[in-house]
Design a protein around this motif. Structure first.
Motif, mmCIF file in Angstrom:
data_model
loop_
_atom_site.group_PDB
_atom_site.id
_atom_site.type_symbol
_atom_site.label_atom_id
_atom_site.label_comp_id
_atom_site.label_asym_id
_atom_site.label_seq_id
_atom_site.Cartn_x
_atom_site.Cartn_y
_atom_site.Cartn_z
ATOM 1 N N ILE A 142 3.074 -5.084 11.535
ATOM 2 C CA ILE A 142 4.130 -5.606 11.790
ATOM 3 C C ILE A 142 4.673 -5.743 13.289
ATOM 4 C CG2 ILE A 142 5.678 -3.564 11.859
ATOM 5 C CD1 ILE A 142 7.801 -4.903 10.201
ATOM 6 N N LYS A 177 19.124 -1.012 8.139
ATOM 7 C CA LYS A 177 19.090 -1.784 6.745
ATOM 8 C C LYS A 177 20.354 -2.547 6.885
ATOM 9 C CE LYS A 177 15.899 0.606 4.530
ATOM 10 N NZ LYS A 177 14.386 -0.415 3.911
ATOM 11 N N TYR A 198 18.443 4.517 10.769
ATOM 12 C CA TYR A 198 17.965 3.943 9.660
ATOM 13 C C TYR A 198 19.006 3.307 8.798
ATOM 14 C CZ TYR A 198 15.841 4.239 4.743
ATOM 15 O OH TYR A 198 15.126 4.046 3.803
ATOM 16 N N LEU A 205 8.501 -2.500 3.308
ATOM 17 C CA LEU A 205 8.108 -2.062 4.619
ATOM 18 C C LEU A 205 8.623 -0.909 5.284
ATOM 19 C CD1 LEU A 205 7.478 -5.356 6.280
ATOM 20 C CD2 LEU A 205 5.617 -3.909 5.463
ATOM 21 N N ARG A 206 7.750 0.014 5.893
ATOM 22 C CA ARG A 206 8.285 0.921 7.184
ATOM 23 C C ARG A 206 7.852 0.282 8.300
ATOM 24 N NH1 ARG A 206 11.201 5.223 4.713
ATOM 25 N NH2 ARG A 206 10.555 5.899 2.836
ATOM 26 N N PHE A 236 4.113 3.853 -1.312
ATOM 27 C CA PHE A 236 4.591 4.126 -2.478
ATOM 28 C C PHE A 236 5.478 3.470 -3.419
ATOM 29 C CE2 PHE A 236 8.425 6.849 -4.406
ATOM 30 C CZ PHE A 236 7.716 6.943 -5.547
ATOM 31 N N ILE A 237 6.451 2.753 -2.933
ATOM 32 C CA ILE A 237 7.239 1.669 -3.681
ATOM 33 C C ILE A 237 6.412 0.537 -4.023
ATOM 34 C CG2 ILE A 237 9.235 0.413 -3.689
ATOM 35 C CD1 ILE A 237 10.805 2.876 -2.568
ATOM 36 N N TYR A 268 -1.480 -1.715 5.920
ATOM 37 C CA TYR A 268 -1.389 -1.602 7.462
ATOM 38 C C TYR A 268 -2.452 -0.738 7.673
ATOM 39 C CZ TYR A 268 -0.086 0.336 11.744
ATOM 40 O OH TYR A 268 -0.014 0.739 12.954
ATOM 41 N N SER A 269 -2.181 0.680 7.663
ATOM 42 C CA SER A 269 -3.283 1.716 8.101
ATOM 43 C C SER A 269 -4.062 2.235 6.595
ATOM 44 C CB SER A 269 -2.495 2.995 8.339
ATOM 45 O OG SER A 269 -1.605 3.611 7.482
ATOM 46 N N ASN A 270 -3.646 2.029 5.440
ATOM 47 C CA ASN A 270 -4.709 2.397 4.266
ATOM 48 C C ASN A 270 -5.586 1.174 3.828
ATOM 49 O OD1 ASN A 270 -5.543 3.126 1.822
ATOM 50 N ND2 ASN A 270 -3.486 3.640 1.208
ATOM 51 N N SER A 289 0.884 -1.316 -0.041
ATOM 52 C CA SER A 289 -0.281 0.332 0.046
ATOM 53 C C SER A 289 1.016 1.360 -0.019
ATOM 54 C CB SER A 289 -0.872 0.077 1.172
ATOM 55 O OG SER A 289 -0.240 -0.008 2.396
HETATM 56 N N1 LIG Z 1 10.891 6.290 -0.733
HETATM 57 C C1 LIG Z 1 12.225 6.360 -0.845
HETATM 58 O O1 LIG Z 1 12.811 7.339 -1.601
HETATM 59 C C2 LIG Z 1 13.259 5.404 -0.463
HETATM 60 C C3 LIG Z 1 14.402 5.193 -0.638
HETATM 61 C C4 LIG Z 1 15.197 4.053 -0.380
HETATM 62 C C5 LIG Z 1 14.722 3.365 0.259
HETATM 63 N N2 LIG Z 1 13.399 3.289 0.535
HETATM 64 C C6 LIG Z 1 12.789 2.077 1.270
HETATM 65 O O2 LIG Z 1 11.779 1.403 0.591
HETATM 66 C C7 LIG Z 1 10.814 0.748 1.575
HETATM 67 C C8 LIG Z 1 9.308 1.424 1.197
HETATM 68 O O3 LIG Z 1 9.376 2.981 1.308
HETATM 69 P P1 LIG Z 1 8.021 3.799 0.710
HETATM 70 O O4 LIG Z 1 8.877 5.119 0.708
HETATM 71 O O5 LIG Z 1 7.226 3.350 -0.399
HETATM 72 O O6 LIG Z 1 7.237 4.189 2.260
HETATM 73 P P2 LIG Z 1 5.757 4.074 2.189
HETATM 74 O O7 LIG Z 1 5.312 4.707 1.271
HETATM 75 O O8 LIG Z 1 5.738 4.702 3.714
HETATM 76 O O9 LIG Z 1 5.199 2.455 2.383
HETATM 77 C C9 LIG Z 1 5.724 2.044 3.815
HETATM 78 C C10 LIG Z 1 4.424 0.766 3.489
HETATM 79 O O10 LIG Z 1 4.810 0.036 4.751
HETATM 80 C C11 LIG Z 1 3.575 -0.179 5.275
HETATM 81 N N3 LIG Z 1 3.749 -0.028 6.942
HETATM 82 C C12 LIG Z 1 3.866 0.926 7.663
HETATM 83 N N4 LIG Z 1 3.747 0.815 8.817
HETATM 84 C C13 LIG Z 1 3.733 -0.489 9.085
HETATM 85 C C14 LIG Z 1 3.411 -1.264 10.176
HETATM 86 N N5 LIG Z 1 3.293 -0.787 11.455
HETATM 87 N N6 LIG Z 1 3.252 -2.714 9.922
HETATM 88 C C15 LIG Z 1 2.983 -3.065 8.633
HETATM 89 N N7 LIG Z 1 3.110 -2.492 7.582
HETATM 90 C C16 LIG Z 1 3.703 -1.162 7.823
HETATM 91 C C17 LIG Z 1 2.617 0.855 4.828
HETATM 92 O O11 LIG Z 1 1.304 0.401 5.159
HETATM 93 P P3 LIG Z 1 0.220 1.603 5.190
HETATM 94 O O12 LIG Z 1 0.589 2.504 4.092
HETATM 95 O O13 LIG Z 1 -1.026 0.732 4.694
HETATM 96 O O14 LIG Z 1 0.029 2.204 6.456
HETATM 97 C C18 LIG Z 1 3.160 0.993 3.435
HETATM 98 O O15 LIG Z 1 2.588 -0.090 2.736
HETATM 99 C C19 LIG Z 1 11.437 1.239 2.849
HETATM 100 O O16 LIG Z 1 11.890 0.083 3.349
HETATM 101 C C20 LIG Z 1 12.249 2.534 2.742
HETATM 102 O O17 LIG Z 1 13.455 1.999 3.684
HETATM 103 C C21 LIG Z 1 12.502 4.149 0.344
#
Ligand SMILES: NC(=O)c1ccc[n+]([C@@H]2O[C@H](COP(=O)([O-])OP(=O)(O)OC[C@H]3O[C@@H](n4cnc5c(N)ncnc54)[C@H](OP(=O)(O)O)[C@@H]3O)[C@@H](O)[C@H]2O)c1
Length: 272
Positions: free
Chosen positions: A49, A128, A124, A70-71, A13-14, A33-35, A11
């Motif tokens: 999680i 990782k 962070y 995940l986050r 962004f990535i 999770y929350s969405n 749910s």
């Molecule tokens: N975006 C970047 O620029 C970037 C760069 C490098 C690495 N990353 C890595 O890529 C991954 C995804 O990042 P993103 O930017 O796509 O993050 P995001 O949009 O915040 O998405 C995070 C995901 O994790 C879920 N989540 C959050 N809290 C949770 C919990 N307590 N239990 C279960 N699920 C939970 C969220 O679910 P809900 O939305 O339904 O709550 C969502 O599906 C992360 O590991 C991040 O470190 C991101």
């Protein structure tokens, strides 16, 4: 037989960009999770999680491929990934982990490559690294570590936030000394799709093949978004230039899957 893929964090962004990219080609499942907008979708499972047992999700889906995007609470992330390793060791299944260029954030004088030793000063980055190290203890062909820099793109949270700040004429933080590489959601999705198709494993650095100063990149991106006169807040963390960049050397992708920072800027649309 279609491969069965489970995206943890589908749910987000990535995770959601990956879901959209893969669902027409693979039997794709995801967690939210929350969405709650995903609650009615039969391909999606609710997963907290901190409260839920990942094994239950794995038993339900029985994936050939897991993508972790995940986050959430760091201790819970370590626990969940420990369980994922247990599952991998007993099943015919592979794990792709979305890691970050931050695993190298303690090194500042050079960009980093796939086999360089990781070292981080941030919690962070250290999270990782901890999960990466668990993966490296598994049989090689079972895991891929995908190190990703800042992800841009028209619908990315970063660009949305930038547009909001521009609209309200609020200051935008730039890091004049920071040299980075970057990516966008479209190219990242193509790259991950390719890696899955080819059944690749190992360590991949999935960012632009060239480097740019953070300040220059943000300024160019703002120019691309429209006729704005932004207020820039320059943040200096060091006196000298500092690199936060993970570049490919060992595991290079085919030419059509590479991208430059200029192409990433050009891919953005003007704000109405
Ligand atoms: N975006 C970047 O620029 C970037 C760069 C490098 C690495 N990353 C890595 O890529 C991954 C995804 O990042 P993103 O930017 O796509 O993050 P995001 O949009 O915040 O998405 C995070 C995901 O994790 C879920 N989540 C959050 N809290 C949770 C919990 N307590 N239990 C279960 N699920 C939970 C969220 O679910 P809900 O939305 O339904 O709550 C969502 O599906 C992360 O590991 C991040 O470190 C991101």
């Amino acid at each position: 037989m279609k491969k069965k893929i489970l995206i943890l964090g589908a749910s987000g962004f990535i995770g959601n960009s990956l879901y959209k990219e893969l669902c027409n080609y693979f039997d794709t499942y995801g967690t939210y999770y929350s969405n709650k907008s995903f609650a009615e979708n039969k391909q999606f499972l609710s997963y907290d999680i901190e409260e839920d047992d990942i094994f239950q999700i794995l038993e339900k889906v029985r994936p050939d491929f897991i993508i972790s995007a995940l986050r959430g609470d760091f201790t819970a992330q370590v626990q969940a990934h420990t369980h994922l390793m247990e599952y991998l060791s007993k099943h015919n299944c592979k794990l792709y982990f979305i890691s970050s260029a931050n695993v190298f954030d303690a090194y500042s004088k050079f960009p980093s490559y796939e086999t360089d030793k990781t070292l981080s000063e941030s919690i962070y980055g250290r999270l990782k690294i901890r999960i990466e190290n668990m993966m490296m203890r598994m049989p090689k062909s079972k895991t891929a570590i995908l190190r990703v820099p800042m992800v841009f793109g028209n619908t990315s949270p970063r660009v949305k936030e930038l547009k909001t700040l521009l609209d309200s004429n609020e200051p935008i933080e730039v890091f004049p000394n920071l040299i980075i590489n970057v990516t966008n959601d479209d190219k990242l999705m193509q790259q991950v799709h390719y890696l899955i198709n080819q059944d690749k494993y190992g360590i991949y650095h999935l960012g632009s093949t060239d480097l740019v100063h953070h300040e220059d990149f943000i300024k160019e991106l703002i120019k691309r978004l429209g006729n704005f006169h932004p207020l820039l807040k320059k943040v200096y963390t060091t006196n000298e230039d500092r690199y936060l960049a993970a570049l490919p050397k060992k595991n290079k992708l085919p030419k059509n899957l590479r991208i430059t920072f200029q192409e990433i800027i050009d891919h953005h649309l003007m704000v109405d």
